[in-house]
Design an enzyme around this catalytic site. Structure first.
Site, mmCIF file in Angstrom:
data_model
loop_
_atom_site.group_PDB
_atom_site.id
_atom_site.type_symbol
_atom_site.label_atom_id
_atom_site.label_comp_id
_atom_site.label_asym_id
_atom_site.label_seq_id
_atom_site.Cartn_x
_atom_site.Cartn_y
_atom_site.Cartn_z
ATOM 1 C CG HIS A 100 -0.405 4.545 -7.977
ATOM 2 N ND1 HIS A 100 0.700 3.915 -8.507
ATOM 3 C CD2 HIS A 100 -1.112 3.566 -7.334
ATOM 4 C CE1 HIS A 100 0.678 2.634 -8.186
ATOM 5 N NE2 HIS A 100 -0.418 2.394 -7.482
ATOM 6 C CG ASP A 157 0.286 0.613 -3.414
ATOM 7 O OD1 ASP A 157 0.585 0.377 -2.227
ATOM 8 O OD2 ASP A 157 -0.874 0.519 -3.845
ATOM 9 C CG HIS A 162 0.770 -3.050 -7.146
ATOM 10 N ND1 HIS A 162 1.519 -2.208 -7.926
ATOM 11 C CD2 HIS A 162 -0.270 -2.320 -6.703
ATOM 12 C CE1 HIS A 162 0.959 -1.008 -7.937
ATOM 13 N NE2 HIS A 162 -0.127 -1.055 -7.206
#
Length: 937
Positions: A14, A126, A353
């Site tokens: 990630h 996420d 994000h």
């Protein structure tokens, strides 16, 4: 032995592009990761595949440093060993606009295809909550699944899974349904996206590891297929993954262990899911949890970033794109696909994000400011080039007919790039005379000529020759320059004025021309300059000649609204059509905040400091025939910061919910300046707030308590107007219940509604007192990043000057029975969307042209439909997109004012589908509807 379970191991990382390290430090680590990945793929055929986090920008970033590796990267993408896309970046869904979410998918698909293949995985590992229309967007992009980590089940410190909440689904698999009815297979990372991380190869460790991991995963699995995500945040590739899998297979022969990928896993699950999976509908915002891990308060971290993003998105999607379409339709300008892609991608590099959410270290957000500027500069250049083409093609020759002897006309055009007719105050700068340096006249003589040029008298006329009230300001001598296409730059001096006036009924997606007339005749337009406010007490009635909107001390009104500024600076508004009086609007509230960039936490025992009982200073700021404004000044005394306990608790990693810090006993003055403006034809009240923040660890909000009792409210979200409960679910424990908004939030009862529009203020809360209170966050100042360590962020205290813009819009709810005199809820929403889009103006000359003085490029009708985009596809078609804000099917009709070879329905990927009947296009409830207008070749 029978194999009862298949364990799908998906190697991945990630990759937060920037977060607890600045971008370039993460970038260096990415290069190392990718070098290692390519080496492993080259030497180990049993290392089957690697998921590159659903975002193509990782490959762009890698090949920027390693361009010689492109062929090798493309080889493994084509072979299915590296999985890329479908997104360009992993965005925060609620803090980016509807169109930004579409562009993210569109550019991600195009880039992934260039690398060799698109991973058709709806990947939201996420996101801090998930938009309700995600299933519809994914379906329109040809994706039938969604993998997500938040929104249904909470995660706690270090992403540990909570075991106490009531879940919407007992399994990690569920059906996720959008408001329009679109459905995808939803797969929750129930044990997070790291549940198969760092698999042991040593048998003893592996046995203990897999016994626990399989138990945790099988607990939530509804099928014989178990997902193990072999990776985590910035996780290096596990080079011995194939060996670890072989070890697991030997230890657990009853299971089948495969080095898999998300596409194969989704396909396997789809074929074996139970017949009646739970259905979760709409937004996934963790509302059925304790409320501490939604991370919603990232909507108010570093609000200046959200405001920059709001301006950048509006510039590209509501100005640069439609204006470039208009210019292209003249036949005199190619559509700048390449520039728009660059501007969009530069802007979207701020949309991950941890970036747009404002929850990274200071260096990350410092770099974001530069990216916002870069994208804005390209967008402004596209707008400028388009306006030059368009202004030069408007036939302004009719203004010759209104000239009197000795007068000169200075035409200007006003563009309305929204989807609805619009009236409002526009500002334009005009050059009355220009002298180029190439003229050979000396500087002194040039300046003397311009300085002595008489400015008055002036008048302003509309296309029918009617004179319009206006205000003008002499800007003096200004330096400027042209940048011709065929020769060197051309500098000049010019004498400039600025005019402001109410541009009435400018058509949707079009323009309207006006002209300032300069000459020797008596002028009526600016006669109001000689007038002054009659009485120091402000009690004079409206002067019939001036048509002032000021009707008394601290009071103004037009045909729709009457506004009174109370002694405490709050507003009392009379909605003339309904007769309802709305009180207690625009009260400020300041509270302590001992949380972090992710979450707000008010100190225990902290009482809000408000302006409710504080006297305000009120002065008249503007009194024009077309607009009136009052300035309101407040001085609050607030603590300078939290007390010293907070810094100690931050250093010692005391989780924010357990902190005991309070606010400091040392106080400081906090001055807030508010300007309240009412336009003559306005159905809303503009509120502009400005302050210089020098305090720390606090939150400032504006409160609106209109006396409306309601159980639910509406908020503008991604391609929908979401209805949300005012009171949270029973499981909610967080004292705060904040939410995300795009353009507005609104409340209504049976007889009255109130909508509060905003520009780049995405956090609000509905508080319940004796009636509902809308609270919009203007500032949140905190000193640490939060999450998994101690990362001080002094920049997140947001010290310095700030400004915020809101609009108060009363409306008639459907239950009250709409009349022509009243603005209905849809009309209020339209005003809120128009509030996001600036007026665009440009001076031009008196000349012939192919465009009329009043013109719309695309007229349309559709009750409940909201225009979202007007752009061009790479296939050469004009793309128009709407979404149906209603819960019922609606009909759309469209009449382009340009030649169309054929019109076709499309999806968000701009792929032509069946032919469209422009006289009757059905839009289902909450449907996103895209139409392609193919131009003649």
């Amino acid at each position: 032995m029978a194999q009862s379970k298949t364990v799908h191991i998906v190697s991945h990382t990630h990759w937060d592009r920037e977060w607890y390290l600045p971008y370039e430090k993460h970038h260096v680590r990415l290069i190392k990761l990718m070098d290692e990945l390519l080496a492993i793929l080259e030497k180990d055929p049993d290392f089957k595949s690697f998921h590159l986090d659903g975002q193509t920008i990782m490959l762009d970033d890698y090949l920027q440093i390693r361009p010689e590796k492109r062929e090798q990267v493309e080889k493994y993408v084509r072979e299915g060993r590296i999985h890329v896309g479908p997104w360009y970046i992993l965005q925060d869904e609620f803090l980016t606009s509807s169109e930004a979410n579409v562009r993210n998918l569109l550019y991600g698909h195009r880039d992934a295809a260039r690398y060799g293949a698109v991973s058709k995985i709806g990947y939201f590992p996420d996101s801090f909550g998930n938009m309700g229309q995600a299933p519809q967007l994914l379906r329109q992009a040809g994706i039938g699944n969604a993998f997500f980590g938040r929104g249904v089940k909470p995660t706690g410190f270090n992403n540990e899974v909570s075991e106490t909440a009531a879940y919407e689904s007992p399994y990690s698999e569920m059906i996720w349904e959008a408001p329009d009815g679109s459905r995808v297979l939803g797969i929750l990372f129930a044990n997070w996206y790291s549940n198969g991380n760092e698999m042991p190869t040593e048998p003893g460790e592996a046995r203990a590891y897999w016994e626990q991991k399989l138990k945790d995963a099988e607990r939530y699995a509804s099928t014989p297929h178990v997902l193990m995500m072999n990776g985590c945040d910035h996780q290096p590739v596990q080079s011995d993954a194939a060996e670890a899998i072989r070890t697991a297979q030997r230890l657990f022969p009853a299971h089948r262990f495969v080095h898999s990928n998300l596409a194969d896993y989704a396909l396997a699950v789809s074929g074996t899911v139970p017949e009646h999976l739970s259905v979760v509908r709409g937004e996934l915002r963790s509302q059925h949890t304790d409320g501490w891990s939604t991370l919603v308060n990232t909507a108010s971290s570093r609000i200046y970033l959200k405001q920059m993003n709001n301006r950048g998105q509006a510039l590209l999607e509501k100005a640069a794109e439609p204006l470039a379409v208009f210019a292209h339709l003249t036949g005199k300008a190619p559509y700048p696909h390449h520039l728009l892609e660059y501007a969009w991608k530069t802007l979207m590099q701020n949309h991950p994000h941890d970036s747009i959410c404002g929850c990274s270290v200071d260096e990350v957000h410092d770099e974001m400011v530069a990216r916002f500027a870069k994208s804005r500069h390209v967008g402004e250049a596209i707008v400028s080039d388009s306006l030059d083409v368009l202004a030069g093609d408007i036939d302004t020759s009719p203004f010759r007919n209104v000239l009197r002897e000795g007068e000169t006309a200075y035409p200007l055009a006003v563009w309305n790039t929204t989807g609805w007719e619009r009236s409002g105050v526009a500002t334009a700068e005009l050059a009355l005379e220009r002298i180029y340096f190439r003229s050979g006249i000396g500087f002194a003589e040039m300046k003397k000529t311009l300085r002595t040029l008489p400015i008055g008298p002036l008048r302003l006329v509309d296309p029918d020759g009617n004179e319009i009230p206006f205000d003008d300001e002499d800007l003096g001598i200004a330096f400027g320059y042209d940048l011709p296409e065929d020769r060197f730059r051309q500098p000049y001096f010019e004498r400039k004025i600025r005019v402001r006036f109410e541009a009435g009924r400018v058509p949707a997606l079009g323009h309207k021309a006006f002209a300032v007339i300069h000459g020797n005749q008596a002028a009526t337009g600016s006669a109001h300059h000689a007038d002054s406010f009659e009485s120091a007490n402000g009690l004079a009635p409206i002067a019939s000649e001036r048509r002032s909107l000021v009707t008394g001390r601290n009071r103004m009104e037009n045909g729709h609204l009457a506004v009174t500024i109370e002694k405490n600076g709050s507003l009392t508004v009379l909605d003339k059509a309904s007769g309802r009086i709305l009180r207690d609007l625009c009260i400020y509230e300041d509270t302590g905040d001992i949380g972090n960039e992710y979450m707000y936490k008010q100190p225990d025992g902290d009482l809000p400091i408000t302006t409710r009982d504080l006297a305000a200073s009120v002065t008249l700021a503007e009194d024009e025939p077309f607009r009136a404004s009052f300035d309101i000044a407040h001085t609050l005394r607030i603590p300078v910061s939290a007390d010293e306990t907070l810094r100690k608790e931050q250093r010692e990693l005391v989780w924010f919910t357990g902190r005991s810090a309070g606010r400091s006993s040392v106080m400081t003055e906090f001055r807030i300046h508010t300007r309240v403006t009412l336009e003559r034809e306005g159905k809303g009240i503009l509120v502009e707030s400005a302050f210089d923040n020098q305090a720390e660890d606090h939150r400032l909000r504006m409160l609106f308590k209109p006396g409306i009792a309601a159980e639910t409210h509406q908020a503008d979200s991604i391609f929908e107007v979401a209805e949300r409960n005012n009171v949270p679910a029973a499981e909610w424990r967080n004292p705060s219940n904040c939410h995300h908004q795009q353009a507005f939030v609104s409340l209504h009862d049976e007889t009255q509604g109130l909508l509060i529009a905003n520009q780049g203020l995405p956090e609000y809360e509905i508080m319940q007192e004796d009636s509902a209170v809308i609270a919009v966050t203007l500032l949140r100042a905190v000193g640490e990043m939060g999450d998994w360590g101690h990362f001080p962020t002094p920049g997140a205290q947001c010290k310095g000057k700030h400004a915020a813009r809101l609009m108060i819009i009363p409306f008639a709810p459907a239950e009250s029975g709409r009349t022509e005199a009243r603005l209905d809820e849809e009309g209020a929403m339209i005003l809120a969307h128009q509030f996001q889009v600036p007026w665009l103006t440009l001076q031009t000359g008196v000349h012939e042209g192919s465009l009329p003085v009043v013109h719309s490029y695309l007229s349309w009708e559709g009750k409940g439909l909201m225009l979202s985009a007007l752009k061009m596809s790479t296939g050469g078609a004009v793309v128009a997109r709407w979404f149906n804000a209603a819960k019922e099917e609606r009909l759309l009709t469209a009449k382009p004012a340009f030649p169309v070879e054929e019109a076709r329905h499309s999806n968000i990927m701009e792929e032509p589908l069946d032919q469209a009947d422009l006289g009757a296009i059905a839009a289902g409830p909450a449907e996103i509807k895209t139409v392609l207008f193919q131009l003649p070749s």
